[in-house]
Write a protein that holds these residues in place. Structure first.
Motif, PDB file in Angstrom:
ATOM      1  N   PHE A 115       0.826  -1.207   0.000  1.00  0.00           N
ATOM      2  CA  PHE A 115       0.000   0.000   0.000  1.00  0.00           C
ATOM      3  C   PHE A 115       0.860   1.258   0.000  1.00  0.00           C
ATOM      4  N   GLN A 116       1.925   1.256   0.798  1.00  0.00           N
ATOM      5  CA  GLN A 116       2.814   2.409   0.860  1.00  0.00           C
ATOM      6  C   GLN A 116       3.520   2.627  -0.471  1.00  0.00           C
ATOM      7  N   ALA A 117       3.953   1.543  -1.103  1.00  0.00           N
ATOM      8  CA  ALA A 117       4.661   1.667  -2.379  1.00  0.00           C
ATOM      9  C   ALA A 117       3.751   2.195  -3.481  1.00  0.00           C
ATOM     10  N   ALA A 118       2.462   1.851  -3.419  1.00  0.00           N
ATOM     11  CA  ALA A 118       1.517   2.295  -4.451  1.00  0.00           C
ATOM     12  C   ALA A 118       0.950   3.679  -4.177  1.00  0.00           C
ATOM     13  N   LEU A 119       1.184   4.222  -2.974  1.00  0.00           N
ATOM     14  CA  LEU A 119       0.598   5.498  -2.589  1.00  0.00           C
ATOM     15  C   LEU A 119       1.398   6.652  -3.189  1.00  0.00           C
ATOM     16  N   PRO A 120       0.759   7.607  -3.856  1.00  0.00           N
ATOM     17  CA  PRO A 120       1.473   8.807  -4.329  1.00  0.00           C
ATOM     18  C   PRO A 120       1.842   9.692  -3.140  1.00  0.00           C
ATOM     19  N   PHE A 121       3.076   9.547  -2.674  1.00  0.00           N
ATOM     20  CA  PHE A 121       3.463  10.131  -1.389  1.00  0.00           C
ATOM     21  C   PHE A 121       3.415  11.657  -1.424  1.00  0.00           C
ATOM     22  N   LEU A 122       3.806  12.252  -2.532  1.00  0.00           N
ATOM     23  CA  LEU A 122       3.814  13.711  -2.598  1.00  0.00           C
ATOM     24  C   LEU A 122       2.401  14.277  -2.475  1.00  0.00           C
ATOM     25  N   ILE A 123       1.435  13.649  -3.144  1.00  0.00           N
ATOM     26  CA  ILE A 123       0.047  14.120  -3.053  1.00  0.00           C
ATOM     27  C   ILE A 123      -0.477  13.947  -1.632  1.00  0.00           C
ATOM     28  N   GLY A 162       9.460   5.697   2.238  1.00  0.00           N
ATOM     29  CA  GLY A 162      10.440   4.654   1.946  1.00  0.00           C
ATOM     30  C   GLY A 162      10.614   3.605   3.007  1.00  0.00           C
ATOM     31  N   TRP A 163       9.749   3.596   4.057  1.00  0.00           N
ATOM     32  CA  TRP A 163       9.946   2.594   5.115  1.00  0.00           C
ATOM     33  C   TRP A 163       9.731   1.176   4.583  1.00  0.00           C
ATOM     34  N   GLU A 164       8.921   1.030   3.548  1.00  0.00           N
ATOM     35  CA  GLU A 164       8.631  -0.309   3.029  1.00  0.00           C
ATOM     36  C   GLU A 164       9.874  -0.975   2.458  1.00  0.00           C
ATOM     37  N   ARG A 165      10.834  -0.173   1.985  1.00  0.00           N
ATOM     38  CA  ARG A 165      12.085  -0.747   1.476  1.00  0.00           C
ATOM     39  C   ARG A 165      12.851  -1.426   2.608  1.00  0.00           C
ATOM     40  N   TYR A 166      12.977  -0.716   3.713  1.00  0.00           N
ATOM     41  CA  TYR A 166      13.690  -1.287   4.853  1.00  0.00           C
ATOM     42  C   TYR A 166      12.952  -2.504   5.399  1.00  0.00           C
ATOM     43  N   ALA A 167      11.616  -2.453   5.406  1.00  0.00           N
ATOM     44  CA  ALA A 167      10.847  -3.588   5.916  1.00  0.00           C
ATOM     45  C   ALA A 167      11.093  -4.831   5.066  1.00  0.00           C
ATOM     46  N   ARG A 168      11.059  -4.692   3.765  1.00  0.00           N
ATOM     47  CA  ARG A 168      11.280  -5.842   2.884  1.00  0.00           C
ATOM     48  C   ARG A 168      12.709  -6.368   3.021  1.00  0.00           C
ATOM     49  N   ILE A 169      13.679  -5.442   3.052  1.00  0.00           N
ATOM     50  CA  ILE A 169      15.083  -5.857   3.162  1.00  0.00           C
ATOM     51  C   ILE A 169      15.328  -6.545   4.498  1.00  0.00           C
ATOM     52  N   ALA A 170      14.861  -5.924   5.595  1.00  0.00           N
ATOM     53  CA  ALA A 170      15.077  -6.493   6.928  1.00  0.00           C
ATOM     54  C   ALA A 170      14.390  -7.843   7.062  1.00  0.00           C
ATOM     55  N   ARG A 171      13.186  -7.974   6.516  1.00  0.00           N
ATOM     56  CA  ARG A 171      12.477  -9.251   6.593  1.00  0.00           C
ATOM     57  C   ARG A 171      13.245 -10.342   5.858  1.00  0.00           C
ATOM     58  N   GLY A 172      13.641 -10.066   4.620  1.00  0.00           N
ATOM     59  CA  GLY A 172      14.345 -11.076   3.842  1.00  0.00           C
ATOM     60  C   GLY A 172      15.673 -11.477   4.455  1.00  0.00           C
ATOM     61  N   LEU A 173      16.443 -10.476   4.902  1.00  0.00           N
ATOM     62  CA  LEU A 173      17.749 -10.782   5.484  1.00  0.00           C
ATOM     63  C   LEU A 173      17.603 -11.473   6.837  1.00  0.00           C
ATOM     64  N   ALA A 174      16.582 -11.105   7.611  1.00  0.00           N
ATOM     65  CA  ALA A 174      16.376 -11.746   8.914  1.00  0.00           C
ATOM     66  C   ALA A 174      15.972 -13.207   8.743  1.00  0.00           C
ATOM     67  N   ILE A 175      15.121 -13.501   7.772  1.00  0.00           N
ATOM     68  CA  ILE A 175      14.738 -14.889   7.514  1.00  0.00           C
ATOM     69  C   ILE A 175      15.951 -15.699   7.074  1.00  0.00           C
ATOM     70  N   SER A 176      16.784 -15.084   6.212  1.00  0.00           N
ATOM     71  CA  SER A 176      17.987 -15.774   5.761  1.00  0.00           C
ATOM     72  C   SER A 176      18.967 -16.009   6.907  1.00  0.00           C
ATOM     73  N   ALA A 177      19.129 -14.996   7.776  1.00  0.00           N
ATOM     74  CA  ALA A 177      20.048 -15.137   8.905  1.00  0.00           C
ATOM     75  C   ALA A 177      19.531 -16.139   9.925  1.00  0.00           C
ATOM     76  N   SER A 178      18.206 -16.189  10.108  1.00  0.00           N
ATOM     77  CA  SER A 178      17.641 -17.133  11.070  1.00  0.00           C
ATOM     78  C   SER A 178      17.855 -18.577  10.644  1.00  0.00           C
ATOM     79  N   ALA A 179      17.969 -18.785   9.331  1.00  0.00           N
ATOM     80  CA  ALA A 179      18.188 -20.133   8.831  1.00  0.00           C
ATOM     81  C   ALA A 179      19.631 -20.598   8.999  1.00  0.00           C
ATOM     82  N   GLN A 180      20.516 -19.662   9.335  1.00  0.00           N
ATOM     83  CA  GLN A 180      21.918 -20.011   9.535  1.00  0.00           C
ATOM     84  C   GLN A 180      22.155 -20.457  10.979  1.00  0.00           C
ATOM     85  N   GLY A 181      23.315 -20.999  11.213  1.00  0.00           N
ATOM     86  CA  GLY A 181      23.576 -21.655  12.491  1.00  0.00           C
ATOM     87  C   GLY A 181      23.716 -20.728  13.675  1.00  0.00           C
ATOM     88  N   TYR A 182      24.256 -19.517  13.466  1.00  0.00           N
ATOM     89  CA  TYR A 182      24.583 -18.696  14.637  1.00  0.00           C
ATOM     90  C   TYR A 182      23.324 -18.215  15.348  1.00  0.00           C
TER      91      TYR A 182
END
Length: 293
Positions: A134-142, A166-186
């Protein structure tokens, strides 16, 4: 000096030269100039009170619309006789404070939501992704124009409003990287040692994904500067007597043919700042992003 001492000294000298030459070769001229410009802008913002030759509202009516090169006013004056250099220095501070605060707010908000989606999954993840779409599709300037026109313009409201850009960019990046990191051993190892989920994500996973998030911040920062400048240009951003780069451009457009320096000075600063941040951001992406390497 003994032969042993000479043998020990030679590798150290060669290593130091090698590191210096490597750093010098790894930083292109355009990136170096961009970094110098950004450092200069930060210093101007920090020491604006000491660098301003006059107050931003001080008027010299005998030198209205004075051209650059004036003995008293190096960058000329505006229609009210206010010093352009003094207002430019203050505008750099205001614009950078807004952009920096909004970028941090956007990064923190998006990262927290991304980590929450990666941790809880299920309907929480679905809700975060729907909000991101929804945030990505929203015309933010208007939307920003509507909010500022309805509630009025203030520095706090502008920062909070820009912080949702632009918060949706960080949300997508953090989600993807966190899922990937959680699958690792540490991550699993520290959980078995009794670490809380909050500690796992912010003490162990966040440092491993911070480089990618920092690169994203360098790409969002110039966009927020341009967004704030556009709002101020339209008269709904920073309000007088305060000034910003977009505010100066907006007021200077009325005197473009008679006194172009009023608008050109902040416009050049906006262009060089956004260009420098974009160049440095692309360079950091190549250096820090493991997927690029």
């Amino acid at each position: 000096m003994s032969s042993t001492d000479m043998a020990q000294a030679q590798p150290r000298s060669g290593h130091g030269t090698g590191v210096f030459s490597t750093l010098r070769c790894n930083v292109p001229l355009s990136i170096g100039l961009g970094i110098l410009w950004l450092v200069a802008m930060v210093l101007v913002a920090i020491f604006a009170d000491l660098l301003r030759p006059y107050g931003i509202t001080a008027m010299d009516l005998t030198n209205r619309l004075a051209a650059p090169g004036n003995v008293k006013h190096w960058l000329g004056t505006d229609e009210l006789g206010r010093d352009v250099l003094a207002r430019l220095i203050q505008s750099i501070r205001v614009s950078l404070v807004i952009a920096f605060s909004a970028t941090i707010l956007s990064a923190v908000f998006g990262t927290v939501l991304g980590f929450a989606a990666a941790k809880f999954r299920g309907w929480v993840e679905h809700l975060v992704l729907v909000l991101a779409d929804f945030q990505a599709a929203l015309p933010f300037l208007i939307m920003s124009l509507a909010v500022l026109a309805f509630f009025g313009s203030s520095m706090l409201l502008i920062v909070c409003l820009m912080g949702f850009y632009g918060w949706e960019r960080y949300a997508r990046i953090a989600r993807g990287l966190a899922i990937s990191a959680s699958a690792q051993g540490y991550a699993s190892a520290v959980v078995q040692l009794g670490a809380t989920p909050l500690r796992v994500y912010f003490r162990h996973i966040l440092p491993n994904v911070a480089s990618t998030l920092i690169v994203s911040m360098t790409l969002t920062f110039p966009e927020i500067i341009l967004m704030e400048s556009g709002l101020s240009f339209l008269g709904l951003g920073v309000q007088p007597p305060e000034t910003s780069l977009g505010n100066m451009v907006g007021f200077g457009r009325e005197y473009l043919t008679r006194a172009p320096w009023i608008m050109l000075a902040p416009a050049v600063v906006i262009m060089l700042t956004t260009l420098s941040i974009s160049l440095v951001g692309d360079w950091l992406r190549d250096k820090l992003d493991p997927t690029v390497r």
